[in-house]
Enzyme design. Structure first.
Site, PDB file in Angstrom:
ATOM      1  N   PHE A   1    -108.305  -1.381 -30.167  1.00  0.00           N
ATOM      2  CA  PHE A   1    -107.411  -0.308 -30.251  1.00  0.00           C
ATOM      3  C   PHE A   1    -107.654  -0.434 -28.520  1.00  0.00           C
ATOM      4  CE2 PHE A   1    -106.488   2.966 -33.965  1.00  0.00           C
ATOM      5  CZ  PHE A   1    -106.301   1.517 -35.364  1.00  0.00           C
TER       6      PHE A   1
ATOM      7  N   VAL B   1    -112.509   1.085 -32.324  1.00  0.00           N
ATOM      8  CA  VAL B   1    -112.427   1.580 -31.319  1.00  0.00           C
ATOM      9  C   VAL B   1    -112.395   0.786 -30.317  1.00  0.00           C
ATOM     10  CG1 VAL B   1    -113.011   3.081 -28.932  1.00  0.00           C
ATOM     11  CG2 VAL B   1    -113.924   3.948 -31.706  1.00  0.00           C
TER      12      VAL B   1
ATOM     13  N   ASP C   1    -112.297  -1.313 -48.426  1.00  0.00           N
ATOM     14  CA  ASP C   1    -112.443  -0.630 -46.496  1.00  0.00           C
ATOM     15  C   ASP C   1    -112.856   0.554 -46.968  1.00  0.00           C
ATOM     16  OD1 ASP C   1    -111.389  -1.387 -43.680  1.00  0.00           O
ATOM     17  OD2 ASP C   1    -110.771   0.305 -43.937  1.00  0.00           O
TER      18      ASP C   1
ATOM     19  N   GLN D   1    -113.132   7.269 -46.544  1.00  0.00           N
ATOM     20  CA  GLN D   1    -113.790   8.642 -45.223  1.00  0.00           C
ATOM     21  C   GLN D   1    -114.929   8.387 -45.193  1.00  0.00           C
ATOM     22  OE1 GLN D   1    -113.372  11.980 -48.568  1.00  0.00           O
ATOM     23  NE2 GLN D   1    -112.591  12.289 -47.090  1.00  0.00           N
ATOM     24  N   ARG D   2    -115.738   8.643 -43.526  1.00  0.00           N
ATOM     25  CA  ARG D   2    -117.038   8.402 -44.114  1.00  0.00           C
ATOM     26  C   ARG D   2    -117.385   9.476 -42.883  1.00  0.00           C
ATOM     27  NH1 ARG D   2    -118.224   3.121 -41.417  1.00  0.00           N
ATOM     28  NH2 ARG D   2    -118.477   2.171 -43.431  1.00  0.00           N
TER      29      ARG D   2
ATOM     30  N   TYR E   1    -124.013  -7.622 -45.944  1.00  0.00           N
ATOM     31  CA  TYR E   1    -124.363  -6.410 -44.271  1.00  0.00           C
ATOM     32  C   TYR E   1    -124.496  -5.267 -45.228  1.00  0.00           C
ATOM     33  CZ  TYR E   1    -123.680  -3.187 -40.407  1.00  0.00           C
ATOM     34  OH  TYR E   1    -124.422  -2.592 -39.042  1.00  0.00           O
ATOM     35  N   ASP E   2    -124.015  -4.590 -45.881  1.00  0.00           N
ATOM     36  CA  ASP E   2    -124.357  -3.610 -46.875  1.00  0.00           C
ATOM     37  C   ASP E   2    -125.581  -3.968 -47.744  1.00  0.00           C
ATOM     38  OD1 ASP E   2    -122.344  -3.038 -45.757  1.00  0.00           O
ATOM     39  OD2 ASP E   2    -121.005  -1.858 -47.631  1.00  0.00           O
ATOM     40  N   GLU E   3    -125.293  -4.879 -48.571  1.00  0.00           N
ATOM     41  CA  GLU E   3    -127.348  -5.094 -49.209  1.00  0.00           C
ATOM     42  C   GLU E   3    -127.741  -5.863 -48.013  1.00  0.00           C
ATOM     43  OE1 GLU E   3    -126.797  -4.000 -52.321  1.00  0.00           O
ATOM     44  OE2 GLU E   3    -125.558  -4.293 -53.221  1.00  0.00           O
TER      45      GLU E   3
ATOM     46  N   ARG F   1    -112.895   8.328 -39.942  1.00  0.00           N
ATOM     47  CA  ARG F   1    -113.761   7.933 -39.358  1.00  0.00           C
ATOM     48  C   ARG F   1    -114.636   9.135 -38.559  1.00  0.00           C
ATOM     49  NH1 ARG F   1    -113.318   4.440 -43.058  1.00  0.00           N
ATOM     50  NH2 ARG F   1    -113.908   2.051 -43.066  1.00  0.00           N
TER      51      ARG F   1
HETATM   52  P1  NAD Z   1    -124.039  -5.631 -31.811  1.00  0.00           P
HETATM   53  O1  NAD Z   1    -123.713  -7.088 -32.319  1.00  0.00           O
HETATM   54  O2  NAD Z   1    -123.160  -5.746 -30.156  1.00  0.00           O
HETATM   55  O3  NAD Z   1    -125.252  -6.149 -31.387  1.00  0.00           O
HETATM   56  C1  NAD Z   1    -126.383  -7.000 -32.654  1.00  0.00           C
HETATM   57  C2  NAD Z   1    -127.318  -7.385 -31.662  1.00  0.00           C
HETATM   58  O4  NAD Z   1    -128.476  -8.716 -32.442  1.00  0.00           O
HETATM   59  C3  NAD Z   1    -126.852  -8.805 -30.784  1.00  0.00           C
HETATM   60  O5  NAD Z   1    -127.320  -8.921 -29.634  1.00  0.00           O
HETATM   61  C4  NAD Z   1    -126.923 -10.174 -31.399  1.00  0.00           C
HETATM   62  O6  NAD Z   1    -127.192 -11.155 -30.513  1.00  0.00           O
HETATM   63  C5  NAD Z   1    -128.694  -9.720 -31.753  1.00  0.00           C
HETATM   64  N1  NAD Z   1    -128.639 -10.534 -33.223  1.00  0.00           N
HETATM   65  C6  NAD Z   1    -127.872 -10.758 -33.965  1.00  0.00           C
HETATM   66  N2  NAD Z   1    -128.627 -11.532 -35.259  1.00  0.00           N
HETATM   67  C7  NAD Z   1    -129.598 -12.271 -34.560  1.00  0.00           C
HETATM   68  C8  NAD Z   1    -130.809 -12.655 -34.817  1.00  0.00           C
HETATM   69  N3  NAD Z   1    -130.762 -13.524 -36.283  1.00  0.00           N
HETATM   70  N4  NAD Z   1    -132.392 -12.571 -34.535  1.00  0.00           N
HETATM   71  C9  NAD Z   1    -132.472 -12.027 -32.820  1.00  0.00           C
HETATM   72  N5  NAD Z   1    -131.106 -11.102 -33.195  1.00  0.00           N
HETATM   73  C10 NAD Z   1    -129.482 -10.971 -33.637  1.00  0.00           C
HETATM   74  O7  NAD Z   1    -123.944  -4.619 -32.681  1.00  0.00           O
HETATM   75  P2  NAD Z   1    -124.566  -3.077 -32.381  1.00  0.00           P
HETATM   76  O8  NAD Z   1    -123.382  -2.324 -32.487  1.00  0.00           O
HETATM   77  O9  NAD Z   1    -125.109  -2.828 -31.537  1.00  0.00           O
HETATM   78  O10 NAD Z   1    -125.419  -2.949 -33.471  1.00  0.00           O
HETATM   79  C11 NAD Z   1    -126.730  -2.865 -33.477  1.00  0.00           C
HETATM   80  C12 NAD Z   1    -127.324  -2.422 -34.598  1.00  0.00           C
HETATM   81  O11 NAD Z   1    -127.082  -1.058 -35.088  1.00  0.00           O
HETATM   82  C13 NAD Z   1    -127.494  -3.174 -35.849  1.00  0.00           C
HETATM   83  O12 NAD Z   1    -128.515  -3.337 -36.972  1.00  0.00           O
HETATM   84  C14 NAD Z   1    -126.292  -2.410 -36.241  1.00  0.00           C
HETATM   85  O13 NAD Z   1    -126.484  -3.129 -38.280  1.00  0.00           O
HETATM   86  C15 NAD Z   1    -127.112  -1.427 -36.617  1.00  0.00           C
HETATM   87  N6  NAD Z   1    -125.507  -0.578 -36.730  1.00  0.00           N
HETATM   88  C16 NAD Z   1    -123.936  -0.196 -35.513  1.00  0.00           C
HETATM   89  C17 NAD Z   1    -123.451   1.020 -35.893  1.00  0.00           C
HETATM   90  C18 NAD Z   1    -122.421   0.607 -34.651  1.00  0.00           C
HETATM   91  O14 NAD Z   1    -121.606   1.933 -35.157  1.00  0.00           O
HETATM   92  N7  NAD Z   1    -122.598   0.117 -33.108  1.00  0.00           N
HETATM   93  C19 NAD Z   1    -123.568   1.305 -37.133  1.00  0.00           C
HETATM   94  C20 NAD Z   1    -124.331   1.077 -38.156  1.00  0.00           C
HETATM   95  C21 NAD Z   1    -125.167   0.476 -37.661  1.00  0.00           C
HETATM   96  N1  UDP Z   2    -108.830  -0.259 -38.676  1.00  0.00           N
HETATM   97  C1  UDP Z   2    -107.757   0.026 -37.565  1.00  0.00           C
HETATM   98  N2  UDP Z   2    -107.581  -1.276 -36.842  1.00  0.00           N
HETATM   99  C2  UDP Z   2    -108.223  -1.799 -36.045  1.00  0.00           C
HETATM  100  C3  UDP Z   2    -109.208  -2.243 -36.489  1.00  0.00           C
HETATM  101  C4  UDP Z   2    -109.752  -0.819 -37.626  1.00  0.00           C
HETATM  102  O1  UDP Z   2    -107.142   0.101 -38.551  1.00  0.00           O
HETATM  103  O2  UDP Z   2    -107.286  -3.152 -35.460  1.00  0.00           O
HETATM  104  C5  UDP Z   2    -109.811   0.517 -39.090  1.00  0.00           C
HETATM  105  C6  UDP Z   2    -110.543  -0.360 -40.340  1.00  0.00           C
HETATM  106  O3  UDP Z   2    -109.867  -0.520 -41.499  1.00  0.00           O
HETATM  107  C7  UDP Z   2    -111.673   0.861 -40.911  1.00  0.00           C
HETATM  108  C8  UDP Z   2    -112.190   1.717 -39.614  1.00  0.00           C
HETATM  109  O4  UDP Z   2    -110.375   1.257 -38.943  1.00  0.00           O
HETATM  110  O5  UDP Z   2    -110.873   1.829 -41.866  1.00  0.00           O
HETATM  111  C9  UDP Z   2    -112.590   1.454 -39.027  1.00  0.00           C
HETATM  112  O6  UDP Z   2    -112.570   0.243 -38.951  1.00  0.00           O
HETATM  113  P1  UDP Z   2    -114.463  -0.141 -38.289  1.00  0.00           P
HETATM  114  O7  UDP Z   2    -114.242  -2.306 -38.286  1.00  0.00           O
HETATM  115  O8  UDP Z   2    -114.168  -0.343 -36.777  1.00  0.00           O
HETATM  116  O9  UDP Z   2    -115.628   0.157 -38.670  1.00  0.00           O
HETATM  117  P2  UDP Z   2    -116.283   0.209 -40.478  1.00  0.00           P
HETATM  118  O10 UDP Z   2    -115.329   0.062 -40.923  1.00  0.00           O
HETATM  119  O11 UDP Z   2    -117.037  -0.540 -40.662  1.00  0.00           O
HETATM  120  O12 UDP Z   2    -116.015   1.900 -40.190  1.00  0.00           O
END
Ligand code: NAD
Ligand code: UDP
Length: 312
Positions: free
Chosen positions: A190, A187, A272, A275-276, A144-146, A210
């Site tokens: 929980f 979120v 994991d 902090q962020r 995901y990250d890369e 977070r």
């Molecule tokens: P989500 O999983 O609800 O939405 C992603 C959508 O993309 C889904 O509807 C999924 O079916 C679709 N999808 C996945 N692979 C696909 C593919 N190959 N072709 C077509 N559709 C595809 O997640 P989200 O939280 O709504 O995230 C949306 C975007 O925002 C993502 O790119 C995610 O990386 C980015 N983002 C979200 C958060 C967050 O906190 N929600 C944080 C950082 C980045």
């Molecule tokens: N986390 C937790 N309990 C859970 C799910 C997640 O304590 O049931 C923690 C997780 O280890 C991380 C933080 O909550 O430290 C946020 O996790 P999430 O997967 O929501 O987002 P991300 O790690 O991508 O910020």
């Protein structure tokens, strides 16, 4: 009327963005392969003449005529993006290449949903856009990250090489109605656990932190960023700078839901971040944007959504 493509439009953020664009008078084409998204998230838009839903995987080319593209397609929660990590990288990288190719052909403005994960487990706090990050290239989060980092590279190379009009946002943890109930994000986990009266699973000692942004605030930021002048590219952080530990979050969720769930401690997942917190100075100065919804209020809305969904 703007013809606007939203990839990942049936997902959590994408469906809220589709709502907003329809409200603002766009002609919206929502593209999704329904890996983590669902028709249910956009069912209420299906009768609208200016909303169209297409099942398509962005790792394959797409030939449509649009004026703006929001590229959100990508699973976002660790459980989902680690389920098929090769497909996750393909979605970010091939998906970006396909959508950038489309934008180049039709001369569309294109927006990329990047992520705070490009900063990895950050050594600088809070994280400004100028920070290059601290990312493991070979761990379970790397797909995901890369993938997202490479997508940013592609966006900026298309901008420099082909003069594409790009907007890149780095999203920090966002929550709200239509999150997937089983996506393992903290979120939703929980809230669902508290509503079912199950134990609340704290990973590690719960001291990791977070910053949680409510979905409506984020979508407002997206629309403002997309409306900036050509040449303004980002990357721009968006998120809520108010930071909470996972223990504090658990307490707030329990307070909102009520019930008798106990806290249980489980091992911290590999890599994991400790902090962020976003540095949103750029969004504040450029867009006059900052989050307005406090965590307590956003949690109330989100709990109400999950209550209805689970019939709790
Ligand atoms: P989500 O999983 O609800 O939405 C992603 C959508 O993309 C889904 O509807 C999924 O079916 C679709 N999808 C996945 N692979 C696909 C593919 N190959 N072709 C077509 N559709 C595809 O997640 P989200 O939280 O709504 O995230 C949306 C975007 O925002 C993502 O790119 C995610 O990386 C980015 N983002 C979200 C958060 C967050 O906190 N929600 C944080 C950082 C980045
Ligand atoms: N986390 C937790 N309990 C859970 C799910 C997640 O304590 O049931 C923690 C997780 O280890 C991380 C933080 O909550 O430290 C946020 O996790 P999430 O997967 O929501 O987002 P991300 O790690 O991508 O910020």
């Amino acid at each position: 009327m703007n013809k606007t493509l939203v990839t990942g439009g049936a997902g959590f953020l994408g469906s809220h963005l589709c709502d907003r664009l329809i409200k603002d008078g766009h002609d919206v084409l929502c593209v999704d392969n329904f890996f983590t998204g669902s028709k249910r998230n956009v069912a209420h838009l299906m009768g609208n003449a200016y909303f169209e839903l297409m099942r398509h995987d962005v790792t394959f080319p797409l030939y449509v005529e649009v004026e703006q593209i929001y590229n959100l397609a990508c699973p976002a929660s660790p459980i989902h993006y680690q389920h098929d990590p090769v497909q996750t990288t393909k979605t970010s990288v091939h998906g970006a290449i396909n959508m950038l190719g489309l934008a180049k052909r039709v001369k569309a403005r294109i927006f990329q949903a990047s992520t705070s994960e490009v900063y990895g487990d950050p050594l600088v706090h809070p994280q400004p856009e100028s920070y290059w990050g601290h990312v493991n290239t070979i761990g379970p989060r790397s797909c995901y990250d890369e993938g997202k980092r490479c997508a940013e590279t592609l966006f900026f190379d298309y901008h420099r090489q082909h003069n594409l009009d790009i907007k890149v946002v780095r999203i920090f943890n966002t929550y709200g109605p239509r999150m997937h109930p089983n996506d393992g994000r903290v979120v939703s986990n929980f809230i669902v656990q508290a509503l079912k009266g199950e134990d609340i699973t704290i990973y590690g000692d719960g001291s990791q932190s977070r910053s949680f942004c409510y979905v409506d605030d984020l979508i407002e930021g997206f629309v403002r960023l997309m409306a900036t002048e050509p040449g303004f590219t980002g990357p721009m952080n968006m998120g809520n700078p108010n930071e909470f530990t996972m223990l504090e979050l658990a307490e707030k969720v329990l307070h909102t839901v009520g019930g008798h769930s106990k806290l249980v401690f489980q091992p911290l997942p590999v890599d994991d971040p400790k902090q962020r917190q976003p540095d949103i100075a750029l969004a504040r100065s450029k867009l006059a944007w900052e989050p307005k919804v406090q965590l307590d209020d956003g949690l109330k809305e989100t709990v109400a959504y999950f209550k209805k969904l689970l019939g709790a």
